[in-house]
Design a protein around this motif. Structure first.
Motif, PDB file in Angstrom:
ATOM      1  N   SER A  73       0.841  -1.193   0.000  1.00  0.00           N
ATOM      2  CA  SER A  73       0.000   0.000   0.000  1.00  0.00           C
ATOM      3  C   SER A  73       0.876   1.243   0.000  1.00  0.00           C
ATOM      4  O   SER A  73       1.976   1.236   0.563  1.00  0.00           O
ATOM      5  CB  SER A  73      -0.926   0.013   1.230  1.00  0.00           C
ATOM      6  N   PRO A  75       1.165   5.665  -1.883  1.00  0.00           N
ATOM      7  CA  PRO A  75       0.750   6.579  -2.955  1.00  0.00           C
ATOM      8  C   PRO A  75       1.107   6.041  -4.329  1.00  0.00           C
ATOM      9  O   PRO A  75       1.911   5.117  -4.472  1.00  0.00           O
ATOM     10  CB  PRO A  75       1.533   7.869  -2.635  1.00  0.00           C
ATOM     11  N   ARG A  76       0.507   6.637  -5.350  1.00  0.00           N
ATOM     12  CA  ARG A  76       0.745   6.187  -6.713  1.00  0.00           C
ATOM     13  C   ARG A  76       2.190   6.467  -7.116  1.00  0.00           C
ATOM     14  O   ARG A  76       2.811   7.434  -6.674  1.00  0.00           O
ATOM     15  CB  ARG A  76      -0.211   6.888  -7.681  1.00  0.00           C
ATOM     16  N   THR A 186      -3.740   1.878  -3.447  1.00  0.00           N
ATOM     17  CA  THR A 186      -3.450   3.240  -2.985  1.00  0.00           C
ATOM     18  C   THR A 186      -4.386   3.671  -1.866  1.00  0.00           C
ATOM     19  O   THR A 186      -4.186   4.729  -1.274  1.00  0.00           O
ATOM     20  CB  THR A 186      -3.586   4.236  -4.158  1.00  0.00           C
TER      21      THR A 186
END
Length: 591
Positions: A73, A75-76, A186
């Protein structure tokens, strides 16, 4: 042999880039690939900014302590999918060294080229139904064809439906041998806790601007492309923590500048505000020059700058000035695009209290701009508000003095009243009056009908089954309901109902008055497939309720448990032995 020719292909909106096209077998193939695809990490050592994740995964491979399911998991653009593919190569590579794949064997190259059938990458955004997950569950039972482990990489797993999550949960509970699931997302908060509790979770961090800058320098040096460091720092800041975003923006800058990276092109492509214009705007608003500030803002918007980007850059500048005032070492001046002299001038032009007010005002306007199609209006309002004299700074001394004077007058008045009271002659003490007794709380009224229905069919096995599922049931409930029932426990259960006892009277009343019982019943049906009613009782009253029920139905229980005619009376010792060793293996001798 295929023919080669040049063709102009539009890229990135209004920018054009000549690409090399090869014609092979009557099909056109674009030979140019985006930077983030060409320079995608192929080994753990190539990953940027994820040292903790990389070290943990490598150690698990070296020690052969891989688990059956992982959750990546973050952020992009921080390397979640890349790490999953590298991990799939490393555990299947027979020539891996220190947890790193060789990238030269047949297995590694097949995984790199997405040609190995044992490594399946699935986009949950477009394959989020129950049937897709059931298909995965059915095919996961088969052994891998070429690799040692079959690896399923499910990207954006939070997009799965509730039914799909339930189907996946069954597979994670009883995973087939030589199968590993890697879930990437995300938005981990959208994944059920029952899934998270069965995977090993790794949190990927945002890429710092310095790390993104160093990576872009390395790539451009390898490609032998000239660049301006200030331009790369603008790109690194605009990426907002995503390495993929940084390389995509760099690709656009290269396209616009014809393989040259300079500051002007970077500012145009990213939509970032020119630093000198931003500095000028800052000085104008802190000096309460609203008209020049509006004119400067008009120049910024006329240049095609995005309003949201303008507020973000302004907020970043205010923060940097505040840090420069308090601790200069915390500000990387080179990364900001300004000089130390610029920051000295900005810091001397304002006070910390004024900067606090500016930050609050900018944040408030940013929230309002998200719901409007006319951001320029809000920017004009923001400029005027920032240019107004700050009451918290310019008039703070006067307000403080006025408040102190008022408080001092009140203290003097109270002291005079105290002296007057002390000067009066002593008065006899009044006769004490009996304090009014507090009203007694109304007794708790229980509906015993559903409780008696559960007790009439209750079994120990049903209660044990409910207790085993209690933890999973708590995970299904929302946090508020979970905290409400965390100190309760089931005390009786039947195939159609459950009785839950509360130690706290207040929590019991909250549970009775709210929809908690319906939600718990729905959760039990989801976990077991059976419908059950949920009834609440205070723990202090439960022994009395149970004893009364047994007394009222004593004859019924005696008839139910009485031995039939010509049937020997049951012996508890014999029954226990038969339960353990089996009735056929027991011989009873009466001595």
């Amino acid at each position: 042999m295929g023919s080669l020719f040049l063709i102009a292909i539009p890229r990135f909106g209004r920018y054009n880039r000549k690409e090399l096209i090869t014609k092979q077998g009557g099909q056109l193939t674009v030979s140019y690939q985006a930077l983030y695809r060409v320079w995608r990490p192929q080994k753990f050592q190539d990953m940027v900014g994820q040292e903790v994740v990389v070290k943990t995964l490598k150690n698990s491979i070296i020690t052969k302590q891989m688990t059956h399911a992982y959750l990546f998991s973050g952020p992009r653009g921080t390397g979640k999918t890349s790490a999953a593919k590298i991990f799939a190569k490393a555990i299947n590579c027979h020539h891996q060294v220190d947890g790193e794949p060789c990238n030269e064997c047949e297995i590694c190259q097949a995984i790199t080229n997405n040609q190995l059938g044992d490594v399946i990458e699935i986009d949950a955004a477009s394959n989020n139904g129950v049937e897709e997950i059931r298909d995965i569950r059915d095919k996961a039972k088969y052994a891998p064809t070429l690799a040692d482990y079959k690896v399923y990489i499910i990207d954006e797993v939070h997009m799965l439906s509730t039914g799909a999550f339930n189907a996946l949960l069954k597979t994670l509970e009883e995973p087939p041998a030589n199968v590993i699931f890697i879930l990437a997302t995300t938005e981990p908060h959208k994944i059920p806790l029952t899934i998270i509790s069965r995977v090993q979770r790794f949190d990927f961090r945002r890429i710092s601007p310095q790390q993104a800058f160093d990576r872009m320098v390395y790539i451009l040096d390898q490609k032998q492309i000239p660049y301006d460091e200030q331009a790369l720092r603008v790109v690194a800041n605009a990426a907002e923590g995503g390495m993929r975003d940084a390389l995509s923006i760099l690709d656009q800058v290269l396209s616009y500048g014809q393989d040259q990276v300079d500051l002007d092109n970077a500012l145009l492509v990213t939509g970032s505000v020119t630093k000198q214009l931003l500095k000028q705007y800052f000085l104008q608003v802190v000096q309460h020059e609203s008209a020049p500030a509006l004119e400067t803002m008009g120049q910024i918007l006329a240049a095609g700058k995005d309003g949201q980007r303008f507020t973000e850059d302004l907020l970043t500048l205010v923060r940097d000035v505040l840090l420069f005032q308090e601790a200069r070492d915390l500000v990387d001046v080179v990364m900001t695009g300004l000089t130390s002299d610029d920051f000295t001038a900005l810091a001397q032009a304002t006070q910390p209290a004024q900067l606090y007010t500016m930050i609050d005002t900018i944040n408030h306007v940013q929230d309002e701009m998200r719901f409007t199609n006319h951001p320029d209006v809000y920017l004009e309002v923001l400029t005027v508000r920032l240019s107004q004299p700050d009451l918290g700074v310019s008039q703070s001394a006067g307000v403080d003095n006025q408040q102190v004077s008022q408080l001092q007058a009140q203290v003097n008045q109270l002291q005079q009243q105290l002296q007057q009271v002390l000067a009066r002659p002593a008065q006899p003490a009044p006769t004490p009056t009996r304090a009014k007794e507090p009203a007694k709380k109304a007794p708790v009224r229980l509906n015993l009908v559903p409780i008696h229905e559960v007790l009439g069919a209750a079994t120990r096995q049903d209660l044990d089954n409910v207790k085993e599922l209690w933890g999973d049931l708590l995970n299904i409930l929302v946090p508020a309901e979970r905290s409400l029932i965390s100190i309760s426990q089931p005390v009786a259960a039947s195939p159609t109902g459950v009785v839950v006892a509360f130690d706290n009277q207040f929590l019991f009343q909250r549970a009775v008055d709210g929809p908690l019982g319906q939600h718990m019943a729905a959760g039990l049906q989801q976990l077991t497939g059976n419908e059950r009613t949920v009834t609440f009782v205070p723990a202090a009253k439960w022994p009395e309720i149970r004893q009364d029920y047994l007394a009222q139905h004593q004859d019924q229980f005696k008839a139910k448990n009485a031995p039939a005619e010509h049937e020997p009376v049951a012996n508890p010792v014999v029954d226990e032995a038969a339960a353990i060793f089996g009735a056929d293996n027991i011989t009873v001798n009466d001595d």
